[in-house]
Scaffold this motif. Sequence first.
Motif, short mmCIF file in Angstrom:
data_model
loop_
_atom_site.label_atom_id
_atom_site.label_comp_id
_atom_site.label_asym_id
_atom_site.label_seq_id
_atom_site.Cartn_x
_atom_site.Cartn_y
_atom_site.Cartn_z
N LEU A 144 0.87 -1.18 0.00
CA LEU A 144 0.00 0.00 0.00
C LEU A 144 0.91 1.23 0.00
CD1 LEU A 144 -3.00 0.92 0.13
CD2 LEU A 144 -2.76 1.01 2.63
N LYS A 145 0.77 2.05 -1.05
CA LYS A 145 1.65 3.23 -1.20
C LYS A 145 1.15 4.38 -0.33
CE LYS A 145 4.36 3.11 -5.28
NZ LYS A 145 3.94 1.90 -6.02
N ALA A 146 2.12 5.08 0.28
CA ALA A 146 1.78 6.23 1.11
C ALA A 146 2.97 7.18 1.15
CB ALA A 146 1.44 5.77 2.53
N THR A 147 2.68 8.46 1.38
CA THR A 147 3.75 9.46 1.46
C THR A 147 4.11 9.70 2.92
OG1 THR A 147 2.76 10.50 -0.47
CG2 THR A 147 4.39 11.80 0.74
N PRO A 148 5.39 9.52 3.28
CA PRO A 148 5.77 9.77 4.67
C PRO A 148 5.44 11.20 5.07
CG PRO A 148 7.56 8.68 3.50
CD PRO A 148 6.52 9.05 2.47
N ASN A 149 4.81 11.38 6.23
CA ASN A 149 4.51 12.71 6.74
C ASN A 149 5.51 13.00 7.87
OD1 ASN A 149 3.57 14.97 8.07
ND2 ASN A 149 1.42 14.50 7.66
N PRO A 150 6.51 13.89 7.59
CA PRO A 150 7.58 14.10 8.56
C PRO A 150 7.12 14.79 9.84
CG PRO A 150 7.81 15.60 6.68
CD PRO A 150 6.65 14.69 6.37
N ALA A 167 -10.45 8.50 -0.27
CA ALA A 167 -11.04 9.75 0.23
C ALA A 167 -10.01 10.85 0.49
CB ALA A 167 -11.86 9.48 1.48
N ALA A 168 -8.75 10.48 0.69
CA ALA A 168 -7.70 11.47 0.94
C ALA A 168 -6.36 10.82 0.63
CB ALA A 168 -7.75 11.93 2.40
N PRO A 169 -5.30 11.63 0.39
CA PRO A 169 -3.99 11.04 0.13
C PRO A 169 -3.52 10.22 1.34
CG PRO A 169 -3.97 13.43 -0.28
CD PRO A 169 -5.28 13.11 0.36
N LEU A 170 -2.97 9.04 1.07
CA LEU A 170 -2.51 8.17 2.15
C LEU A 170 -1.15 8.66 2.65
CD1 LEU A 170 -3.48 4.64 0.79
CD2 LEU A 170 -4.70 6.05 2.48
N GLU A 171 -1.05 8.81 3.96
CA GLU A 171 0.19 9.25 4.61
C GLU A 171 0.76 8.11 5.42
OE1 GLU A 171 -0.56 12.49 7.28
OE2 GLU A 171 -2.16 13.29 6.00
N GLU A 172 2.09 8.09 5.54
CA GLU A 172 2.70 7.20 6.51
C GLU A 172 3.08 8.01 7.74
OE1 GLU A 172 5.67 3.68 6.25
OE2 GLU A 172 6.88 5.51 6.42
N LEU A 184 -4.07 14.34 14.88
CA LEU A 184 -3.35 13.08 15.19
C LEU A 184 -4.24 11.85 15.03
CD1 LEU A 184 -1.33 13.89 18.45
CD2 LEU A 184 -0.34 12.98 16.34
N THR A 185 -5.54 12.00 15.15
CA THR A 185 -6.45 10.85 15.10
C THR A 185 -6.53 10.32 13.66
OG1 THR A 185 -7.70 11.69 16.96
CG2 THR A 185 -8.80 10.05 15.58
N LEU A 186 -6.04 9.10 13.50
CA LEU A 186 -5.79 8.57 12.15
C LEU A 186 -6.80 7.47 11.78
CD1 LEU A 186 -3.47 9.09 10.04
CD2 LEU A 186 -2.49 6.93 10.82
N LEU A 187 -7.46 7.65 10.64
CA LEU A 187 -8.22 6.56 10.06
C LEU A 187 -7.18 5.71 9.33
CD1 LEU A 187 -11.21 5.63 9.85
CD2 LEU A 187 -11.18 6.52 7.53
N THR A 188 -7.07 4.46 9.72
CA THR A 188 -5.87 3.67 9.38
C THR A 188 -6.22 2.49 8.49
OG1 THR A 188 -4.92 4.36 11.48
CG2 THR A 188 -3.92 2.45 10.41
#
Length: 312
Positions: A45-51, A115-120, A200-204
Amino acid sequence: MRLKHSDVTPEPVYLNRRAFMVGAAALVVAGGASAAAAPPEPGPLKATPNPTFRVEDPPTKYESATTYNNFYEFGTDKGDPSRRGHTLRPRPWSVVVDGLVAKPQRLDIDEVLKAAPLEERIYALRCVEAWSMIIPWIGYPLSVVLKRAEPTRKAKYVEFTTLKDPEQFPAQKPGLFGLGGGLDWPYTEGLRLDEAMHPLTLLTLGMYGKVLPNQNGAPVRVVIPWKYGFKSAKSIVRIRLTEEEPKTAWNKAAPQEYGFYSNVNPTVDHPRWSQATERRIGEFRRRKTLMFNGYADQVASLYTGMDLKTLY
Ligand SMILES: Nc1nc2c(c(=O)[nH]1)N[C@H]1C(S)=C(S)[C@@H](COP(=O)(O)O)O[C@H]1N2
Ligand SMILES: [Mo]
């Protein structure tokens, strides 16, 4: 003549034992199936790291994060969810967002994924049992789907409900009382609306670059990193906006031990053990537990004016 158990055992014990034997037989069957069909490896599953959301401690080994789990729908042993997780079918799946909203939603899991861009995000997870892990989750803020549904002005809380289906979750089978730790099904959890809307509350939907494994709450769960792990409900099918504080599974089971807020707080002990330190899975020495699990700068303002000593 041979005596049957019922001839030598007092009635109530006999009934309990019988329920237990039926349960044990069911487990043997379930165990046999698992040997034949090992759970498939979750796909990438591709996601963009969120620093911005990145704990610096090294992530817990994938092997540990997927074999040492709490998911009482599969049983109370840490190994039950990975051993029995194949019975959960994460597709097809949909999530209902309803209650006090202007636009109730039923979202197919594919819509949820888009629904939104996936973040790591690399978060700390602190279980109320005083162990912890560092997990690279994949998802996006829960606020995205809440806003879509347009909560009304009466909405003050959010309730999460896990799937109830004894065919998929063996511990929910009637007659297997005790296998699920005495919890009432379905598992429910809840947050105040401002906690649920917090960034911070993440739909995962994934972890470690992969789709969420069944034992970690496939296909979709929430993760609330400043609260004890049990607040982060797995395999959710419903998100309901309410005016009253929702009832939660653990609070119903042991109200004096598991409060609605359950913010990580090293100064408030569990009635049966200290919360001052924790065992990081994979490490030898215990670590000090941090206020709000290390997220105090981001979340302390949610609780201004509230007595954190009693806020369990
Ligand atoms: N539906 C459901 N969600 C659940 C649980 C559970 O038993 N059932 N256990 C909770 C607990 S106690 C913890 S610590 C975390 C564990 O998540 P993990 O297995 O992905 O690390 O899931 C939480 N979510
Ligand atoms: Mo937990």
